[in-house]
Write a protein that holds these residues in place. Structure first.
Motif, PDB file in Angstrom:
ATOM      1  N   LYS A   9       0.831  -1.205   0.000  1.00 17.99           N
ATOM      2  CA  LYS A   9       0.000   0.000   0.000  1.00 17.99           C
ATOM      3  C   LYS A   9       0.869   1.261   0.000  1.00 17.99           C
ATOM      4  O   LYS A   9       1.946   1.268   0.592  1.00 17.99           O
ATOM      5  CB  LYS A   9      -0.885   0.022   1.248  1.00 17.99           C
ATOM      6  CG  LYS A   9      -1.847  -1.162   1.297  1.00 17.99           C
ATOM      7  CD  LYS A   9      -2.740  -1.092   2.516  1.00 17.99           C
ATOM      8  CE  LYS A   9      -3.704  -2.273   2.533  1.00 17.99           C
ATOM      9  NZ  LYS A   9      -4.569  -2.263   3.718  1.00 17.99           N
ATOM     10  N   ALA A  10       0.369   2.303  -0.656  1.00 19.29           N
ATOM     11  CA  ALA A  10       1.085   3.584  -0.642  1.00 19.29           C
ATOM     12  C   ALA A  10       0.131   4.691  -0.229  1.00 19.29           C
ATOM     13  O   ALA A  10      -1.043   4.705  -0.651  1.00 19.29           O
ATOM     14  CB  ALA A  10       1.664   3.895  -2.012  1.00 19.29           C
ATOM     15  N   PHE A  12      -0.583   8.792  -0.120  1.00 20.19           N
ATOM     16  CA  PHE A  12      -0.261  10.062  -0.778  1.00 20.19           C
ATOM     17  C   PHE A  12      -0.964  11.188  -0.007  1.00 20.19           C
ATOM     18  O   PHE A  12      -2.190  11.312  -0.075  1.00 20.19           O
ATOM     19  CB  PHE A  12      -0.774  10.077  -2.223  1.00 20.19           C
ATOM     20  CG  PHE A  12      -0.230   8.950  -3.060  1.00 20.19           C
ATOM     21  CD1 PHE A  12       0.907   9.119  -3.821  1.00 20.19           C
ATOM     22  CD2 PHE A  12      -0.859   7.710  -3.057  1.00 20.19           C
ATOM     23  CE1 PHE A  12       1.419   8.067  -4.578  1.00 20.19           C
ATOM     24  CE2 PHE A  12      -0.353   6.658  -3.813  1.00 20.19           C
ATOM     25  CZ  PHE A  12       0.779   6.839  -4.569  1.00 20.19           C
ATOM     26  N   VAL A  45       2.215   8.598  -8.640  1.00 14.40           N
ATOM     27  CA  VAL A  45       1.463   7.333  -8.665  1.00 14.40           C
ATOM     28  C   VAL A  45       2.183   6.322  -9.568  1.00 14.40           C
ATOM     29  O   VAL A  45       2.340   5.148  -9.206  1.00 14.40           O
ATOM     30  CB  VAL A  45       0.005   7.589  -9.127  1.00 14.40           C
ATOM     31  CG1 VAL A  45      -0.682   6.305  -9.566  1.00 14.40           C
ATOM     32  CG2 VAL A  45      -0.785   8.258  -8.014  1.00 14.40           C
ATOM     33  N   ALA A  48       4.994   4.752  -7.779  1.00 12.56           N
ATOM     34  CA  ALA A  48       4.526   3.761  -6.793  1.00 12.56           C
ATOM     35  C   ALA A  48       4.159   2.447  -7.487  1.00 12.56           C
ATOM     36  O   ALA A  48       4.549   1.364  -7.053  1.00 12.56           O
ATOM     37  CB  ALA A  48       3.336   4.320  -6.019  1.00 12.56           C
ATOM     38  N   LEU A  49       3.419   2.544  -8.589  1.00 13.19           N
ATOM     39  CA  LEU A  49       2.990   1.329  -9.296  1.00 13.19           C
ATOM     40  C   LEU A  49       4.207   0.573  -9.842  1.00 13.19           C
ATOM     41  O   LEU A  49       4.273  -0.655  -9.779  1.00 13.19           O
ATOM     42  CB  LEU A  49       2.014   1.689 -10.426  1.00 13.19           C
ATOM     43  CG  LEU A  49       0.687   2.316  -9.962  1.00 13.19           C
ATOM     44  CD1 LEU A  49      -0.138   2.758 -11.165  1.00 13.19           C
ATOM     45  CD2 LEU A  49      -0.119   1.350  -9.090  1.00 13.19           C
ATOM     46  N   HIS A  55      -2.166  -0.864  -3.818  1.00 14.42           N
ATOM     47  CA  HIS A  55      -3.312  -0.083  -3.340  1.00 14.42           C
ATOM     48  C   HIS A  55      -2.871   1.352  -3.046  1.00 14.42           C
ATOM     49  O   HIS A  55      -1.876   1.570  -2.357  1.00 14.42           O
ATOM     50  CB  HIS A  55      -3.905  -0.732  -2.085  1.00 14.42           C
ATOM     51  CG  HIS A  55      -5.276  -0.221  -1.774  1.00 14.42           C
ATOM     52  ND1 HIS A  55      -6.437  -0.909  -2.093  1.00 14.42           N
ATOM     53  CD2 HIS A  55      -5.679   0.938  -1.201  1.00 14.42           C
ATOM     54  CE1 HIS A  55      -7.489  -0.181  -1.726  1.00 14.42           C
ATOM     55  NE2 HIS A  55      -7.054   0.937  -1.180  1.00 14.42           N
ATOM     56  N   LEU A  56      -3.637   2.311  -3.580  1.00 15.04           N
ATOM     57  CA  LEU A  56      -3.289   3.729  -3.461  1.00 15.04           C
ATOM     58  C   LEU A  56      -4.230   4.395  -2.462  1.00 15.04           C
ATOM     59  O   LEU A  56      -5.454   4.341  -2.633  1.00 15.04           O
ATOM     60  CB  LEU A  56      -3.429   4.423  -4.822  1.00 15.04           C
ATOM     61  CG  LEU A  56      -2.787   3.708  -6.025  1.00 15.04           C
ATOM     62  CD1 LEU A  56      -3.217   4.373  -7.326  1.00 15.04           C
ATOM     63  CD2 LEU A  56      -1.265   3.720  -5.895  1.00 15.04           C
ATOM     64  N   PRO A  98      -6.730   3.271 -12.500  1.00 16.33           N
ATOM     65  CA  PRO A  98      -6.385   2.232 -11.519  1.00 16.33           C
ATOM     66  C   PRO A  98      -7.430   1.118 -11.535  1.00 16.33           C
ATOM     67  O   PRO A  98      -8.598   1.350 -11.858  1.00 16.33           O
ATOM     68  CB  PRO A  98      -6.417   2.969 -10.180  1.00 16.33           C
ATOM     69  CG  PRO A  98      -6.446   4.415 -10.504  1.00 16.33           C
ATOM     70  CD  PRO A  98      -7.060   4.544 -11.860  1.00 16.33           C
ATOM     71  N   THR A 103      -8.098   1.945  -5.093  1.00 16.98           N
ATOM     72  CA  THR A 103      -7.847   3.277  -4.532  1.00 16.98           C
ATOM     73  C   THR A 103      -8.752   3.487  -3.316  1.00 16.98           C
ATOM     74  O   THR A 103      -9.867   2.950  -3.261  1.00 16.98           O
ATOM     75  CB  THR A 103      -8.178   4.400  -5.546  1.00 16.98           C
ATOM     76  OG1 THR A 103      -9.512   4.208  -6.019  1.00 16.98           O
ATOM     77  CG2 THR A 103      -7.232   4.400  -6.724  1.00 16.98           C
TER      78      THR A 103
END
Ligand code: G1P
Length: 295
Positions: A9-10, A12, A45, A48-49, A55-56, A98, A103
């Protein structure tokens, strides 16, 4: 034992008001300002991907609804593109959408600082390590910054923060770390200080806005006192966590542009335009002319 669970998970933090970019940010979130033809947030993003994030999690605030819309389907636009046979544009929109359910959005209700924004994501992150990416900072390098951090994390476990070197007279603008033994493409962190007074920084390695953190940061942030700038500082929370867990620094070797500042934002536009084969020839030529004329 060192926790080496996968970083899925990230987070933002996108609640900032963007006062430095008024009037542009009166109606448009600063994260949606464009560098060449993509919103700043899309670059972050994508990073991150590319690092394997699944998961954002966006910590938004009032007036940031556009961000949620951006990561959704735009039905009428897509319909029109289809009618006009604009397949390249349709493919582009599909490629950045996404996956459904990947998200999440929550709100930071008051601007109490980065530490507080991260704490707002605690329920969405749960009991697992997570990445944190500050969307003001966008990067260019052979390897994505977060990707390199994940590689280091797979060796070191614990917590990883990305650092770069700055001019010593700029150290007061950032979080600064103390340098310990070498680990992989980085080193062990011996100290962390948020915005040190001039001449007191333990090194010129600044925290560049990318983190991999363990969930034990959340209970610490829950009771964190206000620090520099009268805000709940993430760096103070990390310092506390470092009493119980290891922190490694990943030394990022690419270029970082601080799109939260006007000069950084303009430089990002120039740098990313020059990196694009389709627009480089004209931009390069006209830029040279502009620079000559300004001499
Ligand atoms: C935040 C962090 C700081 C870090 C910086 C990078 O500060 O608190 O440690 O060096 O981001 O941009 P801010 O820019 O929110 O003042």
């Amino acid at each position: 034992m060192v926790d080496k669970r996968k970083v899925r998970k990230a987070v933002f933090p996108v609640a900032g008001l963007g006062t430095r970019f008024l009037p542009a940010t009166k109606a448009v979130p600063k994260e949606m300002l464009t560098v060449v033809d993509k919103p700043v947030l899309q670059y972050v993003v994508d990073e991150a991907l590319d690092a394997g994030i699944e998961h954002l999690i966006f910590v938004t605030g009032r007036g940031k609804g556009l961000i949620e819309d951006y990561f959704d389907i735009q039905v009428e636009l897509e319909q029109t593109l289809r009618e006009r046979n604009k397949t390249a544009e349709l493919t582009l929109l599909e490629s950045i959408l996404p996956e459904a359910g990947s998200t999440s959005f929550t709100r930071q209700q008051a601007p109490l600082g980065l530490g507080h924004a991260v704490w707002c994501a605690r329920e969405l992150v749960g009991e697992e390590p997570f990445a944190l990416l500050l969307p003001d900072m966008i990067m260019r390098g052979e390897k994505g910054c977060l990707k390199g951090m994940v590689e280091l994390y797979e060796q070191s476990g614990g917590n990883v923060i990305a650092v770069e070197e700055c001019d010593p007279d700029q150290a007061h603008k950032y979080g600064i770390v103390g340098v310990g033994d070498k680990v992989g493409e980085g080193f062990k962190v011996t100290q962390m200080v948020e915005k040190p007074a001039k001449g007191t920084a333990p090194s010129n390695f600044f925290i560049n806005g990318r983190y991999i953190l363990q969930p034990e940061i959340f209970p610490i942030l829950a009771t964190q006192e206000r620090g520099a700038g009268n805000e709940i500082q993430l760096t103070d929370g990390m310092l506390k966590l470092s009493e119980a867990q290891e922190f490694a620094a990943y030394h990022f070797k690419g270029s970082t542009y601080d799109c939260g500042s006007k000069d950084g934002f303009i430089l990002a536009n120039v740098a990313f335009a020059l990196a694009r084969a389709d627009i480089r020839p004209t931009v390069e030529k006209q830029l040279a002319e502009l620079l000559n004329a300004a001499k």
